[in-house]
Design an enzyme around this catalytic site. Sequence first.
Site, PDB file in Angstrom:
ATOM      1  N   CYS A  28      -9.673   6.892   8.659  1.00  0.00           N
ATOM      2  CA  CYS A  28     -10.667   6.176   9.445  1.00  0.00           C
ATOM      3  C   CYS A  28     -12.048   6.775   9.229  1.00  0.00           C
ATOM      4  O   CYS A  28     -12.232   7.991   9.392  1.00  0.00           O
ATOM      5  CB  CYS A  28     -10.301   6.235  10.929  1.00  0.00           C
ATOM      6  SG  CYS A  28     -11.506   5.423  11.994  1.00  0.00           S
ATOM      7  N   HIS A  75      -0.493   8.835   9.392  1.00  0.00           N
ATOM      8  CA  HIS A  75      -1.297   9.551   8.413  1.00  0.00           C
ATOM      9  C   HIS A  75      -0.660  10.914   8.182  1.00  0.00           C
ATOM     10  O   HIS A  75      -0.007  11.460   9.070  1.00  0.00           O
ATOM     11  CB  HIS A  75      -2.731   9.703   8.910  1.00  0.00           C
ATOM     12  CG  HIS A  75      -3.506   8.425   8.887  1.00  0.00           C
ATOM     13  ND1 HIS A  75      -4.825   8.355   8.478  1.00  0.00           N
ATOM     14  CD2 HIS A  75      -3.172   7.155   9.209  1.00  0.00           C
ATOM     15  CE1 HIS A  75      -5.258   7.106   8.549  1.00  0.00           C
ATOM     16  NE2 HIS A  75      -4.262   6.359   8.998  1.00  0.00           N
ATOM     17  N   HIS A 131       2.289   3.435  12.226  1.00  0.00           N
ATOM     18  CA  HIS A 131       1.263   3.683  11.203  1.00  0.00           C
ATOM     19  C   HIS A 131       0.960   5.179  11.232  1.00  0.00           C
ATOM     20  O   HIS A 131       0.387   5.680  12.197  1.00  0.00           O
ATOM     21  CB  HIS A 131       0.016   2.863  11.550  1.00  0.00           C
ATOM     22  CG  HIS A 131      -1.144   3.075  10.639  1.00  0.00           C
ATOM     23  ND1 HIS A 131      -1.516   2.144   9.696  1.00  0.00           N
ATOM     24  CD2 HIS A 131      -2.039   4.100  10.529  1.00  0.00           C
ATOM     25  CE1 HIS A 131      -2.596   2.590   9.047  1.00  0.00           C
ATOM     26  NE2 HIS A 131      -2.925   3.767   9.536  1.00  0.00           N
TER      27      HIS A 131
END
Length: 312
Positions: free
Chosen positions: A249, A218, A216
């Site tokens: 987040c 970013h 995952h």
Amino acid sequence: MQCAYDGATTVQEVAVEIIEVGPRDGLQNEQVLVSTEDKIELISRSIDAGLRRIEATSFVHPQRVPQMADAEAVMAGVPRRADVSYIGLVLNRRGFDRALAAGVDEVNCVVVASETFSRRNQGMSVADSVQVVGDLAEESRAAGLGLSVTLATAFGCPFEGEVPETTVVELARQVHAFGVDEIALADTIGVGVPAQVSRLAGGVAAAAPGAVLRCHFHNTRNTGYANAVAALDAGVTVLDASTGGIGGCPFAPDATGNIATEDLVYLLDRSGVGTGVDLERLIGTARWLSGVLGETVPGQLARAGGFPAYSA
């Protein structure tokens, strides 16, 4: 990326599974409160584009993450298909019970690799969050739910800085012992680089033999797509992405979005890596999402389009 050129222009295809996380990780940090209907529309459009695992929502306290306050309503309205699996993020037993009642197909637990972020994000220690996974593992199996664990801040913490790779690998070993189906390495604040990805993926694969490995990323510092390529080269078979590149987040300072699903699919398509996802439809959804949010999404293909030109 395990793509072998034959000396001309063709490449060997390798299948990669993409999990659409826009409805959860994408929307949770947006300032505009997105309606339940538009969340369901985003999920439906993602399915129409060929995405088959969707992180639909999270079952967290609505005061902490207001965008996810309608988790049950979203799950009540999503299209139910045998070939589509809906993932609900949970942080504790209360969240698990809600997710089970709402009819998710999979639950994703989070274990943060740094103490400070763990307490800010989840209100518990790292050890306590590992225990949550242990407590829920058997119940997940009994309920027929898939169970994945995301190791957050695996590449760095906004409060503590560098996170030792040995810490991440040890956490992977611990959760693997509970029999989880999948372990995700999350670059929660977008600080990772390809060399890190290669080392961590190799370390976790050795510590958790047999577990599906997922990543995952970013794109906070423009390394997200390079990291995705490094992950595939290291044997990772599942990647998270968010349509439009939205997200981040809410408990990470200066958080920016995920890698964009459409940009990732373009990269993989042009590299001969099969995804089963329709790029034209993704670009159309990213442009639609810009209208929902009232601003242009961060992903590049929503503006540039594909190549050769797509009609989206």
